[in-house]
Motif scaffolding. Structure first.
Motif, short mmCIF file in Angstrom:
data_model
loop_
_atom_site.label_atom_id
_atom_site.label_comp_id
_atom_site.label_asym_id
_atom_site.label_seq_id
_atom_site.Cartn_x
_atom_site.Cartn_y
_atom_site.Cartn_z
N LEU A 168 -69.76 -42.03 0.32
CA LEU A 168 -69.19 -41.44 0.67
C LEU A 168 -68.50 -40.81 0.08
CD1 LEU A 168 -68.67 -43.75 4.27
CD2 LEU A 168 -70.19 -41.21 4.28
N VAL A 169 -66.93 -41.54 -0.64
CA VAL A 169 -66.54 -41.00 -1.40
C VAL A 169 -66.89 -39.63 -3.02
CG1 VAL A 169 -65.02 -41.69 -3.55
CG2 VAL A 169 -64.92 -42.90 -1.70
N ILE A 170 -68.21 -40.62 -3.52
CA ILE A 170 -69.12 -39.24 -4.17
C ILE A 170 -68.95 -38.19 -3.65
CG2 ILE A 170 -71.16 -39.16 -5.45
CD1 ILE A 170 -71.01 -41.53 -5.67
N SER A 171 -69.91 -38.34 -2.40
CA SER A 171 -70.08 -36.83 -1.11
C SER A 171 -68.38 -36.02 -1.29
CB SER A 171 -70.45 -37.38 0.15
OG SER A 171 -70.69 -36.23 0.89
N ALA A 172 -67.56 -36.78 -0.66
CA ALA A 172 -66.20 -36.37 -0.62
C ALA A 172 -65.88 -35.21 -1.93
CB ALA A 172 -65.07 -37.03 -0.55
N VAL A 173 -66.05 -36.19 -3.36
CA VAL A 173 -66.35 -35.17 -4.55
C VAL A 173 -67.01 -34.46 -4.56
CG1 VAL A 173 -66.10 -35.38 -6.80
CG2 VAL A 173 -64.34 -37.40 -5.38
N GLY A 174 -68.05 -34.74 -4.55
CA GLY A 174 -68.77 -33.08 -4.64
C GLY A 174 -68.68 -32.37 -3.39
N ASN A 175 -68.08 -32.49 -2.35
CA ASN A 175 -67.97 -30.97 -1.87
C ASN A 175 -66.75 -30.68 -2.10
OD1 ASN A 175 -69.95 -31.30 0.39
ND2 ASN A 175 -68.95 -32.98 1.56
N ALA A 176 -65.96 -30.80 -2.92
CA ALA A 176 -64.17 -30.26 -2.80
C ALA A 176 -64.85 -29.55 -4.22
CB ALA A 176 -63.27 -31.43 -3.33
N GLY A 177 -65.65 -30.34 -5.57
CA GLY A 177 -66.12 -29.64 -6.39
C GLY A 177 -66.87 -28.60 -5.84
N ALA A 178 -67.49 -27.98 -5.82
CA ALA A 178 -68.67 -27.71 -5.29
C ALA A 178 -68.27 -26.41 -4.71
CB ALA A 178 -70.27 -27.79 -4.25
N GLU A 179 -67.70 -26.44 -3.70
CA GLU A 179 -66.31 -25.49 -2.40
C GLU A 179 -65.25 -24.64 -3.55
OE1 GLU A 179 -65.65 -26.76 1.22
OE2 GLU A 179 -67.15 -28.30 1.45
N GLU A 180 -64.32 -25.45 -3.67
CA GLU A 180 -63.65 -25.15 -3.95
C GLU A 180 -63.50 -24.14 -5.73
OE1 GLU A 180 -60.83 -24.99 -3.23
OE2 GLU A 180 -61.32 -26.84 -1.38
N VAL A 181 -64.64 -25.19 -6.72
CA VAL A 181 -64.74 -24.08 -8.35
C VAL A 181 -65.62 -23.20 -7.19
CG1 VAL A 181 -65.53 -24.50 -10.03
CG2 VAL A 181 -64.63 -26.40 -9.19
N LEU A 182 -66.64 -22.75 -6.73
CA LEU A 182 -67.44 -21.60 -6.21
C LEU A 182 -66.64 -21.05 -5.10
CD1 LEU A 182 -71.03 -21.11 -6.13
CD2 LEU A 182 -69.50 -20.59 -4.46
N VAL A 183 -66.32 -21.19 -4.94
CA VAL A 183 -65.90 -20.60 -3.35
C VAL A 183 -64.34 -19.82 -3.44
CG1 VAL A 183 -65.34 -20.35 -1.00
CG2 VAL A 183 -67.60 -22.11 -1.60
N VAL A 184 -63.88 -20.92 -4.29
CA VAL A 184 -62.49 -20.31 -5.04
C VAL A 184 -62.42 -19.66 -6.12
CG1 VAL A 184 -60.02 -20.79 -4.96
CG2 VAL A 184 -61.32 -21.72 -3.09
N ALA A 185 -62.51 -20.75 -7.04
CA ALA A 185 -62.16 -20.24 -8.37
C ALA A 185 -62.95 -18.49 -9.05
CB ALA A 185 -62.40 -21.29 -9.70
N TYR A 186 -64.66 -19.36 -9.21
CA TYR A 186 -65.58 -18.05 -9.34
C TYR A 186 -65.52 -16.87 -8.64
CZ TYR A 186 -69.92 -16.11 -9.24
OH TYR A 186 -70.54 -15.01 -9.05
#
Length: 270
Positions: A168-186
Motif C-alpha cells: 500500500l505504501v509502494i502503491s501510494a508513492v507510485g501513484n504520486a510519482g506517476a501523476e505529479e511528474v507526468l500530469v504536472v511537471a511533464y
C-alpha cells in the motif's frame, strides 16, 4: 513589482524554458504529448467517464456504487503480490518516462523541478500541501456521499497478508510519482515549450487529473480538479516537483494504510 495576488493568478513563465518556434518540432511535441497522455492517463479518463455514466444509468446512480482503489487480483498469495508489484512498477515507469521526455525535449530536469533528492524544505512543503488538500478533500467526499453524487470509495480491499501494508505504501508513492511528474511537471513544461499561457496549461493539467478520477463520482472528479489547480500552480510558482510527490504520497499513504488498519472503525466514511 507585481502584486502577490497578480503573481498567483498569472505567474511569470520561466525565462529558461524557451518556446519552440520551428513548425516541425512543434508538431512533434504536440504528437508526443497526445500519445503520452492517451497511453497513460487519457484512456483512464475516458474509461472513468464511461464508468460514471454506467453507474448513473443503473438504478440508484453513482451514490449506490462502491469502488476499491487497491484490490486483490488472485486467491494465490504470491501471484497477488507479483501483480501488485507489477502495477506499482508501471506507475514508476510512467514517472521515469515523463522525466526522460522532459530531458530529451531540451529542458534540464532541475528546471522542471526534478532533482535527485528532496530537500528539507521540499518535505515541509509536501506536508503542508498534504494537509491543505487532504483534510478539505475528506470533507468534500463526505458531502458528496451525503448528496449521492459519489461512490463509496474503499482505499484498500487487499487480503490481510504480511505484505499488504508495504504494498500500500509502494502503491501510494507510485501513484504520486506517476501523476505529479507526468500530469504536472511533464505536461506543463511541454506546453510551455509550445507557448501555452500558464493559466491555460494549468487548466489542462487539472482537467486531466480530474478526468481519470471520475469513476469515483462527481465529488472525486471535482476534488481532483481542485487538487490539480493547487498543485499545478505551486509547480508554476516554485518549479519544484518533490513537494507535490511528497504531499500526494502522504495523502494516499494515510488513506490506504489508515483504512486498512481501521476499516472496522470507519463506518462513518461509508
Amino acid at each position: 513589482m507585481p502584486s502577490p495576488i497578480r503573481t498567483l493568478l498569472t505567474p511569470a513563465r520561466p525565462a529558461d524554458i524557451a518556446v519552440v518556434t520551428d513548425r516541425t518540432q512543434r508538431r512533434l511535441i504536440g504528437a508526443e504529448i497526445s500519445i503520452v497522455v492517451i497511453l497513460t492517463f487519457g484512456l483512464s479518463g475516458a474509461y472513468s467517464a464511461l464508468s460514471l455514466l454506467e453507474a448513473e444509468l443503473r438504478s440508484g446512480g453513482i451514490g449506490n456504487s462502491t469502488v476499491a482503489l487497491n484490490q486483490s487480483t488472485s486467491t494465490i498469495d504470491y501471484i497477488d503480490l507479483a501483480r501488485q508489484l507489477l502495477a506499482a512498477t508501471r506507475l514508476f515507469a510512467i514517472a521515469a518516462l515523463a522525466a526522460y521526455l522532459i530531458y530529451r525535449g531540451g529542458v534540464a530536469l532541475h528546471r522542471a523541478g526534478i532533482t535527485r533528492r528532496p530537500t528539507r524544505r521540499d518535505v515541509a512543503w509536501g506536508a503542508a500541501l498534504a494537509a491543505g488538500i487532504g483534510l478539505p478533500g475528506l470533507g468534500l467526499y463526505l458531502v458528496a456521499r451525503a448528496l449521492g453524487v459519489n461512490a463509496q470509495v474503499l482505499p484498500s480491499d487487499l487480503t490481510d497478508t504480511w505484505w499488504r501494508l508495504p504494498i500500500l505504501v509502494i502503491s501510494a508513492v507510485g501513484n504520486a510519482g506517476a501523476e505529479e511528474v507526468l500530469v504536472v511537471a511533464y505536461l506543463i513544461t511541454r506546453l510551455r515549450q509550445l507557448g501555452w499561457g500558464e493559466n491555460r496549461s494549468l487548466l489542462a493539467s487539472a482537467l486531466l487529473r480530474g478526468s481519470y478520477h471520475l469513476y469515483q463520482g462527481f465529488g472525486g472528479g471535482l476534488g481532483n480538479v481542485v487538487m490539480g489547480l493547487v498543485y499545478g500552480r505551486f509547480f508554476q510558482l516554485t518549479s519544484r516537483t518533490w513537494p507535490l510527490v511528497i504531499g500526494h504520497a502522504l495523502i494516499d499513504t494515510v488513506a490506504f494504510v489508515g483504512y486498512a488498519l481501521l476499516r472496522d472503525h470507519l463506518s462513518w466514511l461509508q
